[in-house]
Structure formats: C-alpha cells, structure tokens
Design a protein around this motif. Structure first.
Motif, PDB file in Angstrom:
ATOM      1  N   THR A  96      -5.826  12.983 -38.886  1.00  0.00           N
ATOM      2  CA  THR A  96      -5.028  12.154 -39.781  1.00  0.00           C
ATOM      3  C   THR A  96      -5.700  10.817 -40.060  1.00  0.00           C
ATOM      4  N   ALA A  97      -6.453  10.308 -39.113  1.00  0.00           N
ATOM      5  CA  ALA A  97      -7.198   9.077 -39.355  1.00  0.00           C
ATOM      6  C   ALA A  97      -8.181   9.247 -40.502  1.00  0.00           C
ATOM      7  N   VAL A  98      -8.622  10.483 -40.733  1.00  0.00           N
ATOM      8  CA  VAL A  98      -9.579  10.762 -41.802  1.00  0.00           C
ATOM      9  C   VAL A  98      -8.871  11.079 -43.113  1.00  0.00           C
ATOM     10  N   ASP A  99      -7.947  12.054 -43.085  1.00  0.00           N
ATOM     11  CA  ASP A  99      -7.368  12.522 -44.351  1.00  0.00           C
ATOM     12  C   ASP A  99      -6.004  11.936 -44.675  1.00  0.00           C
ATOM     13  N   ARG A 100      -5.415  11.147 -43.738  1.00  0.00           N
ATOM     14  CA  ARG A 100      -4.130  10.480 -43.954  1.00  0.00           C
ATOM     15  C   ARG A 100      -3.044  11.490 -44.338  1.00  0.00           C
ATOM     16  N   GLU A 101      -3.156  12.685 -43.803  1.00  0.00           N
ATOM     17  CA  GLU A 101      -2.179  13.730 -44.081  1.00  0.00           C
ATOM     18  C   GLU A 101      -1.791  14.464 -42.811  1.00  0.00           C
ATOM     19  N   GLY A 102      -2.761  15.038 -42.107  1.00  0.00           N
ATOM     20  CA  GLY A 102      -2.475  15.720 -40.867  1.00  0.00           C
ATOM     21  C   GLY A 102      -1.479  16.850 -41.043  1.00  0.00           C
ATOM     22  N   THR A 103      -0.786  17.179 -39.944  1.00  0.00           N
ATOM     23  CA  THR A 103       0.194  18.261 -39.992  1.00  0.00           C
ATOM     24  C   THR A 103       1.608  17.756 -40.205  1.00  0.00           C
ATOM     25  N   ALA A 104       1.817  16.440 -40.156  1.00  0.00           N
ATOM     26  CA  ALA A 104       3.167  15.894 -40.207  1.00  0.00           C
ATOM     27  C   ALA A 104       3.577  15.423 -41.593  1.00  0.00           C
ATOM     28  N   ALA A 105       2.665  15.467 -42.558  1.00  0.00           N
ATOM     29  CA  ALA A 105       2.986  14.961 -43.891  1.00  0.00           C
ATOM     30  C   ALA A 105       3.966  15.900 -44.585  1.00  0.00           C
ATOM     31  N   GLU A 106       4.954  15.310 -45.240  1.00  0.00           N
ATOM     32  CA  GLU A 106       5.902  16.078 -46.035  1.00  0.00           C
ATOM     33  C   GLU A 106       5.614  15.928 -47.518  1.00  0.00           C
ATOM     34  N   GLN A 107       4.888  14.868 -47.886  1.00  0.00           N
ATOM     35  CA  GLN A 107       4.684  14.547 -49.292  1.00  0.00           C
ATOM     36  C   GLN A 107       3.216  14.284 -49.616  1.00  0.00           C
ATOM     37  N   GLY A 108       2.318  14.826 -48.809  1.00  0.00           N
ATOM     38  CA  GLY A 108       0.897  14.662 -49.082  1.00  0.00           C
ATOM     39  C   GLY A 108       0.280  13.519 -48.299  1.00  0.00           C
TER      40      GLY A 108
ATOM     41  N   VAL B 126     -12.293  19.094 -42.400  1.00  0.00           N
ATOM     42  CA  VAL B 126     -11.431  18.100 -41.754  1.00  0.00           C
ATOM     43  C   VAL B 126     -10.095  18.705 -41.344  1.00  0.00           C
ATOM     44  N   ARG B 127      -9.536  19.581 -42.164  1.00  0.00           N
ATOM     45  CA  ARG B 127      -8.230  20.162 -41.859  1.00  0.00           C
ATOM     46  C   ARG B 127      -8.250  20.984 -40.585  1.00  0.00           C
ATOM     47  N   GLU B 128      -9.421  21.448 -40.168  1.00  0.00           N
ATOM     48  CA  GLU B 128      -9.515  22.267 -38.961  1.00  0.00           C
ATOM     49  C   GLU B 128      -9.648  21.435 -37.691  1.00  0.00           C
TER      50      GLU B 128
END
Length: 665
Positions: free
Chosen positions: A507-519, A574-576
């Motif tokens: 999440t530090a990289v893509d600011r989304e991680g697994t917890a994002a609900e809205q991107g 990154v998502r992996e």
C-alpha cells in the motif's frame, strides 16, 4: 514468481540447530584482517539465494553466512561465502529464495494485541440498534475476567465501529443500551482506542455524573442538561476502562507469546511498543525471564497531559522506569510518547488543524480540533528530555499537531545542539507543505502507517467533505516527505489495524492495497517507489529505534535479523507483494519462525483461523445473529483488513490513568 520450495534442508534452521549461537564466543566479521577472515567460522550458510543487503545501489548477493555470535559474517558469491563453512556449519540451499533484513515495526502495541485477542470483538461491523442489541444479548451470560456475571461482571466488547450505527446519524446513548435485560456494566470500546460507549451502570461505577469535569485530553459527551450520554472520548474513557479487570499471569503471557509468534511469521524482528506504562514493562520482564520474547522491543513510555505540563516530573518517572526495567534482555527503555491531538475523521474531528474544518458543504467552521498538550509546555519537555538522552515519539494526526511537534524539536535543537536522539512524529495524516523541509533540517523521523493511505469510507466519506480537495490531496504525504529528505519509518499500529506487513508495504507503493473500497488514494502524488517502501520498514524504522548500527541491513558485523521469503519482492508485480509469505525468520541468528516445522505450521494455521474471525462483512450483510469472537483483532499477512476494518484515527494504545494501574485497551 514465487521461489521453489527450499525443501527438507530448511529443518537445519530450527531453534535447536542454532540455539548455541548466543552462548558461543563472538567471531568478528569477515570485513577486517587477520582472524576476522577465518574460514569455517560460520554457524550457518545460505546459498543459491537472492540476498538483499539493503545497501544503497548494491546488487543482490548469492549467499550469506551467519557467524556463531549471531551476526552476519559475509555476503557475496556462493562459491566465496561457502568457504566460511566448517565441519559443523549448517549449509542450506535456498533454491532461489529471497533473503532480506527482518521487518522493523516503528509503531505498534504488541501487548495490547495480546490483551485484545482475549476479548469479545464486534469486528468493526455496522449494526442497526436492534441488530446490535440482539448481538449483545447473545453474550449476556459471558463471564468477565474474575468469573463474574450478573449483576456485577463487566461485559466488554472491543472493535466497536463508532461510525457504524445505522441508520446513519444514529447517536449512541446509554438509553439505547438500557434495553438489554441485564444489570451488568456494559462497555463497547472503539477499535481506535479513543472512544467508548457505555451503559448507565458503567457510568455509575466509574463515578461519572453531571458534575464530573472533562479530564485533560478527554471529553464526556453530554445531553443539553449536562448529563453524560454514555459516549466518552479520548482520555475520558479511562475512568471506565480502569474499572474493567484484564488478563493476568500465564493467560496473558501465553497470549503475548502467541502474538509474537504471529508477528515472527510475518517477518517482524523488532517493534516499538508505542505507548507503554510500567504495567507493559512488567509484562516484558516476565516474558523475557521465561524465554518467550523473540523480537527486540523498544518501548515508548506514555506521558499523560499532566506530565507533559510538568517536564521535571516526567523526567523523574522516565528515569525511574529505565532504572527498574532497563536491564530486561532485548528491551530498551529510552523513549517517551506524547499524544498531541486526537482524530481527524468526522464526526469526532479532534485532530488539531491549522485551518478550520469544513461543515460538509464547503463552508468554513470555527473548529480547528484539539491540541492535547500546550505548545510551550511540549517545547520545555522536548528540551529537557533531549538534554538527558530521551527520544520523543509524538502522535500527531493534524497539521497543527505536526507543527507543534516540530516546533518543540526545533527548540530542543537550538537549546542543546545536535544530540542524535532522533525524535519522531508518528502518523502524519496531514502535514502543511511549509513543514515538509523541517524534518530533514531538524533530523526528525517521520513514522507513517501507510496501510491507511487508501480510498475508503474513512478517507473519502469521513474526510473529503470536511477537509476539501486541496487538503485531501495532501493526505499521508510520504513521497513529499521523502523528496524533502526526511527519514521515513514504517509502522503498523497493530492492533488498531490488523498486522498485515506485506499489504502494508504494498500500500505504501500503490496507495490501494487490499483494504481500498474506492481505488487508490492519489498514488501519482504520494506513492513511494518499491525500494523506498522496503527501506522504510527495515533500515528506516531501525534508524528511528536507534538500532540501525545493528539491524536494518545485512552487512558483516550487523545482527543476523533476517527473513527468507517465498518470492522476489523487488521484481514481482506490486499487487502480489501483499501475498508474500515468510518461510523463515531469524533474530540474532536464532530461528524464531520456520514455516516447515510443526510449530511453524501451527502458527500459520492459527493466524489463518484468526483472520476468518476478523473478516468484517459489508454493512448490508451484517447479521443480528452474527456471533462476535475473541482474538479477531489480529490478521496474518495473507488477510488484509476487511471492508470496515478501522484505520488509525488515533493510537489504540493500552493506557492507564495512573502509574501502577493495569493498562487497558
């Protein structure tokens, strides 16, 4: 792009195989002349690996050797490093696995995680009033810590979602809890550690009446006639929580050992416990004496507002604590924790802002939040503690609180000169652009919990209308701080959020991680490069804890705090990264987690079972009959926070209202 299995040779890593490391004579590193280059000095050699040393610009190495003193002996080509192996050296073919420095968590509450794991959890769910009451009724026969039920046994729940009472706008009040068929005191504790909803019986036992003044740093929410509603904020809730019995003795220590084992399974080798009292220090002493403390622990001793206002008294207590507990193995006592403000999300809005909050329709209000410590007093405290070698760790969510912390640290620098105490500001949800360069100039560490930097209900619905687009784009300014030369450190704030190290790094990289609900949350503005995200959770946090001379890099002479992963986190998508699994964790050359041993498999299975209990469903699927569970505040790396898992709105720290009182979440 996961690595092939290391195979049976990994059993050589068991604690028994390396258990003598700490007792053998120290063998110097291979970087110096003479005996320091003696071949055959290694206790362990891992080859056919991809070793990330953490040195800037250094390519991965093929092998690493660990000396008999538990330090890194050498890294380099396999053919060279294997020359350090002797007859009794364990030699392991890593089958291409990645080896890197262990994770250093710069802000967490591991004892608090253990305490919370033993309590009933509402799992961050949203409920209508009827659904909530039906759920609570199902637990009225539960016993409290002392075995009590009706009428005096406390019924306590953690992980209450304070903004999840439906329909939206429903206000918590003790009259709603009065519908429960019980005389027991009932307390619902918010997952953020800064709010509680209690019934009238709990208010009575806590002595909270119409005439009770708000404590420093806290608010008793009241009806128009001044009567308490049962909603308590910040330090006001401790009048209640100190009445609630907590786990003690072996039950508590076993829970702590379980939490530390889960952390080791995620690769965590060091923690900062970010709000300790003497109670937590006593727990660490007991764990260390029984050999159940695998990680290195730095402790930040929490100062109450009264102590912040009286720096000599604060210094006296810190010195007493260091004298009493400073010799605990693997534990350091040299940091003080100060809460400078509260939380930023609507409706609480107690974080201290420079410009006022908006009213939700774009209009300025007169509210700027709360500063829990007087700025001048904090400056005096910073000067005194800095002079005596103590580090300050300041909770600051709003930009006015961040500025207050920096002003205090600047005052200390001017008064004392550079002393290398590496004072820290934690959380940094909002930083004024004018203050970004001050971190590097003052030598202040920016400790950030970037798993919160996602677009969800907390960062959009509860923030955007009340901050406006301009300030919203500044949330969690990791890249801006890095660009201005700040040292970044990573932390989890576990158990306020589940411990999910690799999702945190992703999440530090893509600011989304697994917890994002809205991107993703402004990834092009503040997302970090992958190398920077890894560095802040290793060397950066080690620098914050002032142990970077020992850990954070895998170079000769440093401690062999290392982890073996199942993939190359520098090259996979990154998502992996969030799916990364740790195969092996060593602290000082000793194995504290091995995924292939029976114990390691049990720890991982325990983490998976816990994650099943903590997964929070969407609002629409909340069931009135859904049971609540214990130990649900902890999740493994493979399980990110559920859709309504609380992000940090303020530290969920175990705290006391007075010294010697058992701390409570």
């Amino acid at each position: 792009m996961t690595s092939p299995d290391i195979g049976r040779r990994r059993l050589l890593f068991t604690t028994g195989a390396l258990g003598a490391l700490g007792a053998t004579a120290a063998i110097p590193s291979s970087g110096a002349p003479g005996p320091r280059r003696k071949w055959g000095a290694a206790a362990l050699v891992v080859h056919n690996a991809r070793v990330l040393t953490g040195e800037p610009g250094a390519p991965p190495r093929e092998a690493i050797a660990v000396g008999r003193d538990g330090n890194v002996l050498a890294t380099g080509p396999s053919a060279v490093v294997r020359r350090h192996a002797g007859r009794d050296t364990e030699v392991v073919d890593a089958a291409g696995a990645t080896v890197m420095s262990g994770i250093v968590d710069g802000h967490a509450h591991p004892v608090g995680a253990a305490v919370r794991s033993l309590k009933l959890s509402l799992e961050h769910r949203s409920f209508t009033v009827d659904e909530l009451l039906d759920t609570l009724r199902g637990h009225l026969t539960e016993k409290d810590e002392r075995g009590g039920g009706e009428p005096d046994g406390w019924l306590e729940f953690v992980d209450w979602n304070p903004v999840g009472l439906l329909p939206a706008g429903t206000v918590p009040h003790h009259r709603l809890l009065a519908a429960l068929p019980t005389r027991r005191p009932v307390a619902l504790l918010g997952a953020d550690g800064h709010v509680a909803w209690v019934n009238q019986r709990a208010l009575d036992l806590a002595g909270i009446t119409r005439g009770t003044p708000d404590p420093p740093g806290g608010t008793i929410v009241r009806d128009p006639d001044g009567s308490p509603t049962g909603l308590l904020k910040d330090d006001a809730l401790y009048a209640v929580t100190r009445q609630i019995p907590g786990p003690e003795g072996d039950r508590l220590h076993t829970a702590c050992a379980r939490m530390f084992a889960r952390a080791a399974a995620q690769g965590v080798t060091s923690f900062l416990d970010a709000a300790c009292t003497d109670w937590e220090l006593g727990v660490y002493a007991a764990l260390a004496s029984s050999g159940r403390l695998p990680q290195r622990i730095a402790t930040a001793l929490r100062l109450d507002p009264e102590e912040v206002a009286d720096p000599p008294e604060a210094l006296s207590w810190l010195r007493d604590a260091r004298k009493e507990f400073g010799d605990i193995p693997k534990v350091s006592v040299r940091t003080a924790k100060v809460f400078l403000d509260g939380v930023i999300e609507h409706p609480t809005q107690s974080a201290a802002l420079i410009d006022p909050y908006l009213d939700g329709d774009g209009r300025l209000t007169g509210r700027r939040g709360d500063l829990f410590a007087d700025a001048a007093a904090f400056g005096r405290l910073a000067v005194l503690l800095d002079r005596h070698g103590f580090q300050l760790h300041a909770h600051a969510i709003g930009d006015r609180a961040v500025r207050t912390a920096l002003d205090g640290y600047e005052r200390a620098l001017r008064a004392n000169g550079p002393r290398g105490n590496r004072h820290t500001v934690a959380h940094l949800q909002l930083v004024h652009p004018d203050d970004l360069p001050r971190f590097a100039r003052l030598g202040v560490v920016a400790c950030m919990q970037l798993q919160w930097a996602v677009r969800n209900a907390w960062t959009v619905d509860a923030l955007l209308p009340y901050l406006g687009e301009r300030r919203h784009r500044l949330l969690y300014p990791a890249r801006s701080l890095e660009r201005h030369g700040a040292v970044l450190a990573g932390g989890s704030d576990w158990p306020v959020d589940p411990l999910a190290v690799w999702n945190q790094i992703r999440t530090a990289v893509d600011r989304e991680g697994t917890a994002a609900e809205q991107g993703a949350l402004h990834p092009g503005l503040e997302g970090l490069a992958r190398a920077a995200a890894l560095r802040m959770h290793t060397e950066g946090a080690a620098r914050q804890l002032r142990i970077d001379h020992r850990v954070g890099r895998l170079t000769p002479g440093r401690a062999a705090d290392l982890i073996v992963l199942d993939r190359d986190v520098t090259r996979i998508p990154v998502r992996e990264i969030g799916d990364t699994q740790v195969r092996l964790t060593l602290v000082g050359g000793r194995t504290v987690f091995d995924a292939e041993t029976e114990e390691g498999k049990a720890v991982r299975a325990d983490s998976v079972l816990s994650s099943l209990g903590s997964s929070a469903p969407p609002v629409s699927s909340a069931s009135p009959a859904s049971p609540v569970s214990a130990a649900s505040a902890v999740s493994p790396a493979s399980a990110g926070p559920g859709p309504y898992a609380d992000r940090h709105r303020a530290c969920g720290c175990p705290r006391t209202a007075g010294r010697g009182t058992t701390a409570r979440l």
